[in-house]
Motif scaffolding. Sequence first.
Motif, short mmCIF file in Angstrom:
data_model
loop_
_atom_site.label_atom_id
_atom_site.label_comp_id
_atom_site.label_asym_id
_atom_site.label_seq_id
_atom_site.Cartn_x
_atom_site.Cartn_y
_atom_site.Cartn_z
N GLU A 66 60.07 43.15 6.06
CA GLU A 66 60.92 43.72 5.01
C GLU A 66 61.93 44.70 5.58
O GLU A 66 63.07 44.77 5.12
CB GLU A 66 60.06 44.37 3.94
N TYR A 114 54.12 36.09 6.60
CA TYR A 114 54.79 37.27 7.13
C TYR A 114 54.52 37.45 8.62
O TYR A 114 55.39 37.90 9.35
CB TYR A 114 54.35 38.53 6.38
N ARG A 166 54.17 42.51 6.83
CA ARG A 166 55.14 42.48 5.72
C ARG A 166 56.14 43.61 5.86
O ARG A 166 57.34 43.43 5.65
CB ARG A 166 54.42 42.60 4.39
N LEU A 217 50.55 38.52 3.77
CA LEU A 217 50.39 37.07 3.65
C LEU A 217 50.64 36.44 5.02
O LEU A 217 51.44 36.96 5.82
CB LEU A 217 51.40 36.52 2.65
#
Lengths: 272, 446, 490
Positions: free
Chosen positions: C194, C42, C190, C39
């Motif tokens: 993360e 991110y 991402r 997305l």
Amino acid sequence: MKTMQTEAAEARLGATMNAAKETKISARNVQVYYGDTHALRDVDVDLESRTVTAFIGPSGCGKSTFLRCLNRMNDTIDVARVEGEIKIDGEDIYDKQVDPVQLRAKVGMVFQKPNPFPKSIYDNIAYGPRIHGLARSKGDLDEIVERALRRGAIWEEVKDRLNAPGTGLSGGQQQRLCIARAVATEPEVLLMDEPCSALDPIATAKVEELIDELRENYTIVIVTHSMQQAARVSQRTAMFHLGELVEFGDTKTIFTNPSEKRTQDYITGRFG
Amino acid sequence: MTDATAVTGASAEARRPFVSLLAQDDHTKRRNAAEARFKAYGLGAVIIGLFFLVVLFVSIIANGLPAFTRMVVQLDFTLTQEQFDDAESKLLKTGAYQAYFVEGFDKALSERGVEVEYDAAALDRLIGKVGSIMRDFYLANPDKLGEEVVFDLPTSSRVDGYFNGRLKREDVSDSRFLQVTDLDLADELHEAGIIKSDFNWTFITGTDSGVDNPGGAGIGASVIGSFFMMVVVLVLSLPIGVAASIYLEEFAPKNWFTDLIEVNISNLAAVPSIVFGILGLAVFIQFAGLPQSAPLVGGLVLTLMTLPTIIISTRASLKAVPPSIRDAALGVGASKMQSVFHHVLPLAMPGILTGTIIGLAQALGETAPLLLIGMVGFVARGYPDNFLTGFTEANSAMPAQIYTWAARADASFYEKAWGGIIVLLLFLMTMNIIAIILRRRFERRW
Amino acid sequence: MPVHWIVLIVLALAVIGYVMGRQKALASAGGNIRDLHSLPSYYGSSVAIFTMVFSFLVLIVWLIAQPIVIENQVAGSIPPEAVREGSTLGLMMSDVRRVADGLDQAVSQGAMTSEDAASIRSEFTDVRDRLGAIGVALGSDVGPAVLRAAQHYRALNATGNLFMTIVVLGVALAGFGFALMRSHKDFRARNVVETTIRYILIGAASIAILTTIGIVLSLIFNTAEFFRLYAWTDFFFGTTWAPSFSGRGGSSELGFVPLLWGTLYISLIALAVSVPIGLFAAIYLSEYASPRMRSFAKPLIEVLAGIPTIVYGLFALLTVGPLLLSVFGDGGLGWMKAGTAVMTAGLVMGIMLIPFVSSLSDDIINAVPQAMRDGSLGLGATHSETVRQVVLPAALPGIVGAILLAASRAIGETMIVVLGAGAAAKLSLNPFEAMTTVTAKIVSQLTGDSDFASPEALVAFALGMTLFIITLGLNILALYIVRKYREQYE
């Protein structure tokens, strides 16, 4: 569909047909409520001494509930309420004068799951005699323990390790230990609540054999899910369904020629 | 089954004679008596526990309520501009004000038809330095000159103690603080309605007043100190606690490092609070050089203390979210991180907040670590200047203030300490009630 | 540049990075979000993370390291003969820091120009006076060595700060540029974000370890220092506790035994009160009480656990103490001299521990399977026989664990003993005498006036160390027992 009265009458008929043996327990119009649920209704039955009576029926039919009425174990559940009359040797066990403690000494119980206390094998057996003050001396107690273990058909297996914890035995041994524990208080009636449901076939066979031998001295009531077991060990059978006593009579009759359609359906595996 | 058949000869029924169930034998009677005794012990223990609770609360309320009221001398008084100028021109200014006050006082007495003998010194002993109080007031509010002003002048702590029963008339010996005749005067004034009981706002909003002025002591400044500490605790412990719990509950692999963290958390939850005080002293004050007595340091120490509590309760709420929710999120292609932050965490939030509030309540009442970081020796005489200095400026905190009062030699401070406890308990009660409401409202059964 | 400015600049860079990273990624996909790996947010976040994380790490390390390095440099530059008689290098360094701070303030208030501050000489000016004039109080006169060292200190600090600004901002910019360059539609933004979040989570979880390390280190260093000044045999086996009040004298007797005795005696009384009451209350509430009674009495008893210890301390000092005194004191049996005594503290601590024992025992008793009770009741045992002979033995390990946890609480409890037990260290058997405990002495030794480097103050760390080890041992043992017990019935 027959009416309830005729069912009850037939149940009574079944009881009177075998009047050769004396009646040990007689129940009249027993109702049990759990809170608002009417768990057991209008049970009339006479159980004979020195006989194995099997209670059969699908789950939740009230057979265990009725069993627990016979030694007032339902007292330990706050919401349970029992009405009607249950007499043992002609005495109403729900009379105010009756102390459930004394009653339970007379009516022993064996449970579904083996539940030995976290104590030694010896102490497991000696627990009942001790609290009831049955032994006058250590020698007495040793004797009682040995006799109970022999009756429980487990003496040979544990005689060398009486001080080992009871929880260390195998499932079948544990259940026989629990039977021996129940026998040790010298009860007159033994209630067994699905005593083999947690056991493998070999252990089950041993326990069944034991039940057959105990019949000589005790009035035995056994709740079971297994039709074969009921047929093997019992002389009399009571069939429960949805909180009612459907049929009561000789085991042979019930299994070969039941008078109730529901009994037949259950025995042939159409429900339950 | 040879061993069983060996003993079947003797029948159980044959050996035992028929025993009726309707009558209890002696042995059963004894056992039932033991049963009744045992049950009575249990009930007794519960009652003792509740009794202690009642004694504790009665003692708190009975001792603490007087802190919220005080006896004041209430007087309508008018000072004209001329009188003001006259007094200000004198050499002994406060003396002049005193004289005017006595004049007004006399007038008030005669209006109410009270006749008592007193001297100016007695008035001073009753309500402190009247003259300087008057002067300070009119210097600050010159526009009140010529108007009628209602003065609520707090009585001295001894007179206050006399009225709320702390001080007995028999125990009073004449001193420069109080004479027995003053009590007669106080009684008369009380009857005349000039001395009356009043809600003690000073106690709520005031600051600590130093060892010689129990009457002026208030808990307000330390409430602010506690507030700043709680801000630090909340801002640090909630995110850190939640992050740690998420890691341990959702991501941590089963290895020695995770075990080490787990062991540390469960041990920290049981480490005595005083040890955290030592940590705060050695690390935050001695090593990092943060200011002593600052709410920032107190907040840091309390954060470390509260973290285990918050982590334990947060993990419980995360665990209560059923795995099916995680599977559902992963099933539509969310990453593990997204499933946790988008689905699990919001569902666990009410439980986390409840745990956090309870952790904060614990931290709010904690005293021992504050002793070591210097919050007790400090006399909180003022409020912080602005929001930022609130964290770094030396201040007290509620429990520390209570301890300070309890440790002072003047017994008049005990009443303040009890009153402080009532305030502290009110805060704790409010927090716990909020936690209970949160739990009731958002509790979800899966 | 002040630190908060650096922080603000880096944060601003991060915000810019977020916007730019997001736009660049979108642009590389021709505005079609579906072509992106992650997305758009991110991509923005990854730039912001690269801008902030490393620069802040550098900043934190720098902030910790710089004072230590500068301290060493300055201390090394002070000639040994400049250290005054009766003083130490350490004391002198704290003077240096104070003077340097004073000069900083003088400059910021405009009382001195920065050149003045750097070139001022104590030979010509009374520095103490000039600093005093702007509200910086110095304890002693400022000697030339101290002043020169302070100026050196300020110079080093200024250079250090300048370099810090450059390095931190440089790292931030480098991260910014690197991440922005990578911001392309195929970049797995991402995963980067993360992973970073994962490390942040690990970092948060590690704070528990850091706290323990912090506790251990702060105890160990000071304890070692204490044992350098005071023989450990005298500490552990000494039976007299008599710190000298001068705070620097060598005549203190710091024997640990009377404190340990007071601690254990009070804890014993507390357990004697709380264990029977708590256990019986738990038995009654879990085995006998009706659901209504239980739902009413259990929370009420647990209220006792939510009350802060300062309240119990006050309760001991002002309610229980005088009450006991009126019964056992001179007016009554004559055993008690003052309201503060072992009995007072022990009794109140016992009240505090009742809910602790009862709720732990309650959990443990409830964990005993119902089948066990049924088995006993089915044999005709009374309820109390069942509880005493079946339930309690089965629950025993758990209850022992609970009692150990309560004991650890009692030993570590501070406020009740500080207010209720008295201050005199005594070896006595009379529970109505005032005694003191390890925790109470930690408080009194560290809140007094004594110098932090003196054995009288350092002993508190040795006491804290012993307390920590004792309670840690109890806790680990108790947690182990309770866990084993739980596993047995799971």
